[in-house]
Design a protein around this motif. Structure first.
Motif, PDB file in Angstrom:
ATOM      1  N   GLY A 151      32.105   1.392  35.314  1.00 27.39           N
ATOM      2  CA  GLY A 151      31.442   0.878  34.118  1.00 27.39           C
ATOM      3  C   GLY A 151      31.583  -0.624  33.945  1.00 27.39           C
ATOM      4  O   GLY A 151      32.424  -1.277  34.572  1.00 27.39           O
ATOM      5  N   LYS A 202      33.996  -5.615  34.442  1.00 29.60           N
ATOM      6  CA  LYS A 202      33.677  -7.046  34.621  1.00 29.60           C
ATOM      7  C   LYS A 202      34.322  -7.843  33.486  1.00 29.60           C
ATOM      8  O   LYS A 202      33.656  -8.547  32.739  1.00 29.60           O
ATOM      9  N   GLY A 252      26.735  -2.695  41.238  1.00 36.78           N
ATOM     10  CA  GLY A 252      26.688  -4.097  40.859  1.00 36.78           C
ATOM     11  C   GLY A 252      27.944  -4.571  40.144  1.00 36.78           C
ATOM     12  O   GLY A 252      28.341  -5.730  40.269  1.00 36.78           O
ATOM     13  N   ALA A 312      22.265  -2.022  43.267  1.00 40.21           N
ATOM     14  CA  ALA A 312      23.066  -2.987  44.025  1.00 40.21           C
ATOM     15  C   ALA A 312      22.416  -3.285  45.381  1.00 40.21           C
ATOM     16  O   ALA A 312      22.457  -4.418  45.855  1.00 40.21           O
ATOM     17  N   LYS A 316      25.095 -14.307  43.449  1.00 43.37           N
ATOM     18  CA  LYS A 316      25.649 -14.476  42.105  1.00 43.37           C
ATOM     19  C   LYS A 316      26.833 -13.536  41.930  1.00 43.37           C
ATOM     20  O   LYS A 316      26.716 -12.329  42.221  1.00 43.37           O
ATOM     21  N   PHE A 375      25.439   6.433  51.147  1.00 39.40           N
ATOM     22  CA  PHE A 375      26.198   6.501  49.887  1.00 39.40           C
ATOM     23  C   PHE A 375      25.357   7.090  48.754  1.00 39.40           C
ATOM     24  O   PHE A 375      25.887   7.609  47.786  1.00 39.40           O
ATOM     25  N   ASN A 389      17.594   3.736  37.069  1.00 49.17           N
ATOM     26  CA  ASN A 389      18.086   2.398  36.715  1.00 49.17           C
ATOM     27  C   ASN A 389      17.688   1.370  37.786  1.00 49.17           C
ATOM     28  O   ASN A 389      17.223   0.281  37.483  1.00 49.17           O
TER      29      ASN A 389
HETATM   30  N1  LIG Z   1      24.771 -10.457  40.900  1.00 49.79           N
HETATM   31  C1  LIG Z   1      23.511 -10.243  40.615  1.00 49.79           C
HETATM   32  O1  LIG Z   1      22.597 -10.950  41.065  1.00 49.79           O
HETATM   33  C2  LIG Z   1      23.154  -9.080  39.747  1.00 49.79           C
HETATM   34  C3  LIG Z   1      21.823  -8.642  39.652  1.00 49.79           C
HETATM   35  C4  LIG Z   1      21.547  -7.511  38.879  1.00 49.79           C
HETATM   36  C5  LIG Z   1      22.570  -6.855  38.220  1.00 49.79           C
HETATM   37  N2  LIG Z   1      23.853  -7.321  38.325  1.00 49.79           N
HETATM   38  C6  LIG Z   1      24.950  -6.620  37.653  1.00 49.79           C
HETATM   39  O2  LIG Z   1      25.068  -5.337  38.239  1.00 49.79           O
HETATM   40  C7  LIG Z   1      25.666  -4.458  37.293  1.00 49.79           C
HETATM   41  C8  LIG Z   1      24.913  -3.147  37.308  1.00 49.79           C
HETATM   42  O3  LIG Z   1      24.990  -2.588  38.596  1.00 49.79           O
HETATM   43  P1  LIG Z   1      24.887  -1.012  38.805  1.00 49.79           P
HETATM   44  O4  LIG Z   1      23.707  -0.512  38.087  1.00 49.79           O
HETATM   45  O5  LIG Z   1      25.042  -0.740  40.242  1.00 49.79           O
HETATM   46  O6  LIG Z   1      26.132  -0.506  37.938  1.00 49.79           O
HETATM   47  P2  LIG Z   1      27.566   0.079  38.319  1.00 49.79           P
HETATM   48  O7  LIG Z   1      28.223  -0.697  39.360  1.00 49.79           O
HETATM   49  O8  LIG Z   1      28.272   0.269  37.022  1.00 49.79           O
HETATM   50  O9  LIG Z   1      27.207   1.513  38.922  1.00 49.79           O
HETATM   51  C9  LIG Z   1      26.575   2.473  38.095  1.00 49.79           C
HETATM   52  C10 LIG Z   1      27.320   3.814  38.142  1.00 49.79           C
HETATM   53  O10 LIG Z   1      27.117   4.384  39.421  1.00 49.79           O
HETATM   54  C11 LIG Z   1      28.353   4.840  39.946  1.00 49.79           C
HETATM   55  N3  LIG Z   1      28.201   4.801  41.404  1.00 49.79           N
HETATM   56  C12 LIG Z   1      28.286   3.757  42.249  1.00 49.79           C
HETATM   57  N4  LIG Z   1      27.965   4.135  43.494  1.00 49.79           N
HETATM   58  C13 LIG Z   1      27.693   5.458  43.438  1.00 49.79           C
HETATM   59  C14 LIG Z   1      27.295   6.424  44.393  1.00 49.79           C
HETATM   60  N5  LIG Z   1      27.079   6.094  45.662  1.00 49.79           N
HETATM   61  N6  LIG Z   1      27.106   7.707  43.978  1.00 49.79           N
HETATM   62  C15 LIG Z   1      27.290   8.035  42.666  1.00 49.79           C
HETATM   63  N7  LIG Z   1      27.645   7.171  41.721  1.00 49.79           N
HETATM   64  C16 LIG Z   1      27.844   5.888  42.110  1.00 49.79           C
HETATM   65  C17 LIG Z   1      29.388   3.926  39.356  1.00 49.79           C
HETATM   66  O11 LIG Z   1      30.653   4.557  39.316  1.00 49.79           O
HETATM   67  C18 LIG Z   1      28.831   3.708  37.955  1.00 49.79           C
HETATM   68  O12 LIG Z   1      29.236   4.762  37.108  1.00 49.79           O
HETATM   69  C19 LIG Z   1      25.638  -5.176  35.958  1.00 49.79           C
HETATM   70  O13 LIG Z   1      26.938  -5.620  35.641  1.00 49.79           O
HETATM   71  C20 LIG Z   1      24.724  -6.366  36.197  1.00 49.79           C
HETATM   72  O14 LIG Z   1      25.084  -7.493  35.419  1.00 49.79           O
HETATM   73  C21 LIG Z   1      24.156  -8.405  39.073  1.00 49.79           C
END
Ligand SMILES: NC(=O)c1ccc[n+]([C@@H]2O[C@H](COP(=O)([O-])OP(=O)(O)OC[C@H]3O[C@@H](n4cnc5c(N)ncnc54)[C@H](O)[C@@H]3O)[C@@H](O)[C@H]2O)c1
Length: 363
Positions: free
Chosen positions: A74, A78, A107, A135, A144, A171, A182
């Motif tokens: 979650g 961060k 992410g 991601a 970033k 994965f 999402n």
């Molecule tokens: N750096 C950048 O350029 C950039 C761009 C967009 C978003 N972000 C950031 O990314 C984050 C969101 O990323 P997200 O949506 O991946 O969120 P997250 O990393 O929270 O993952 C979402 C959920 O998926 C679960 N998960 C991860 N891998 C899994 C898998 N293989 N199978 C089942 N569940 C899995 C995690 O435990 C979590 O509950 C935000 O913090 C956002 O600010 C960064």
């Protein structure tokens, strides 16, 4: 074998995004280049529990010592608190500047780990292994990194490029439908701002009932990664064109905020935001068929009934966004499908109307 997307950054560093299925043998080979025989692995708690048996052997054949830091699930990970725990962990293991840090997760894990890698000893070699659709298509690309501050999201961080990204669809077998949706919003965004044909490809994927199948997604993951790579290469430090990647996001930030960052996922908010941006584009003379996006609406099961602020209030919140310079709202709009531009708003009525039209869609 994977397909490679080469990435050129402003600092002359080059690296590849490896995309495919069953990429762990390739990762195993890749890490042999590091002289260090120990590595830090920062891994999402869910991924650690469900995929450890998959990734660990690939790393432990070269690295005799693997120091595994579990990243809580979650957005709360961060934070300064978890950042400090991770830095303490890494330093207490006695790392050197040559010790690689491998980030395995969504992410959240990527942003946090990237920031740890960027800051500990002024930079450890970083490898991203993104494990969510979002991601793979977005957050692991572009360099970033960062954490959140009470004043706002992603306000503390740095640009830091990895040595490689391994986007391994294997994965994704455990990804929930909610998380597929999402990530979908960002893929739709690439279609809207650069490659409209991607929207047809997504529609086909849905028709074939393969929406949660990684293999069916691979071409779209590659196209998305390539699109983000191209846009970032045109503007590595985000002074111009990179802003196109914010299509729908200026609205989305307000929606997320209105929902207390809990009620609506980022992907849901971006989807609604893109619909508002299409409305505003059309009001300024484009003729984009809203159905291009609206046909994906059933996937989202989104209601914005709980947003009680008026369109005028929502527009005002937009103007006060921490990231807005000089109180000037800048929207990414479309001239036509695939052709974005930056619009400096001086007619707030236009924005208010786009909010109203979009809210009507989700009520
Ligand atoms: N750096 C950048 O350029 C950039 C761009 C967009 C978003 N972000 C950031 O990314 C984050 C969101 O990323 P997200 O949506 O991946 O969120 P997250 O990393 O929270 O993952 C979402 C959920 O998926 C679960 N998960 C991860 N891998 C899994 C898998 N293989 N199978 C089942 N569940 C899995 C995690 O435990 C979590 O509950 C935000 O913090 C956002 O600010 C960064």
């Amino acid at each position: 074998m994977s397909e490679l997307i080469p990435v050129q950054t402003s600092t002359q560093d080059k690296y590849n995004i490896h995309t495919g299925l069953q990429l762990m043998p390739e990762l195993e080979k890749f890490v042999e280049q590091f002289p260090s025989r120990s590595a830090i692995v920062m891994v999402d708690a869910f991924v650690l529990e469900h995929h450890r048996h998959y990734f660990e052997p690939a790393l432990s054949s070269h690295f005799k010592r693997l120091h595994v830091f579990e990243v809580p699930r979650g957005e709360k990970a961060k934070s300064f608190e978890v950042y400090k725990q991770a830095v303490d962990f890494v330093l207490e293991k006695g790392v050197e500047r040559s010790t690689p840090l491998i980030a395995i997760g969504g992410g959240v894990t990527g942003d946090l780990s990237g920031f740890v890698a960027a800051t500990v000893l002024r930079g450890l070699p970083l490898i991203h292994v993104p494990t969510t659709l979002l991601a793979m298509v977005d957050s692991s690309i572009g360099g970033k990194t960062g954490i959140n501050h009470q004043v706002g999201k992603n306000l503390v961080g740095s640009f830091y490029q990895p040595r490689a990204v391994f986007a391994d669809g294997t994965f994704l077998s455990t990804l929930s439908r909610k998380e597929w949706v999402n990530g979908l919003s960002e893929v739709l965004k690439y279609g809207m701002i650069r490659h409209p044909e991607m929207l047809d490809d997504i529609a086909l994927l849905l028709e074939s009932n393969r929406f949660t199948e990684a293999e069916a997604w691979l071409p779209l993951i590659r196209k998305s990664a390539q699109t983000k790579t191209d846009i970032v290469a045109e503007d590595v430090l985000e002074s111009g064109k990179r802003a196109f990647l914010n299509f729908g996001h200026t609205y989305a930030h307000v929606i997320e905020r209105e929902g207390g960052y809990q009620r609506y996922s980022h992907g849901e908010a971006v989807f609604a935001g893109m619909i508002a941006a299409v409305e505003a584009s059309n009001a300024l003379g484009a003729s984009i068929n809203p159905t291009n996006l609206l046909k994906f609406k059933p996937l989202y099961e989104l209601s914005l009934d709980e947003i009680t602020s008026s369109p005028a209030e929502l527009t005002e919140i937009m103007r006060k966004d921490k990231k807005v310079k000089d109180n000037q709202i800048r929207l990414i709009l479309l001239e036509k499908m695939g052709t974005p531009y930056i619009h400096e708003v001086n007619d707030t009525e236009l924005v208010e109307q786009s909010w109203q039209n979009m809210l009507n869609v989700f009520r």
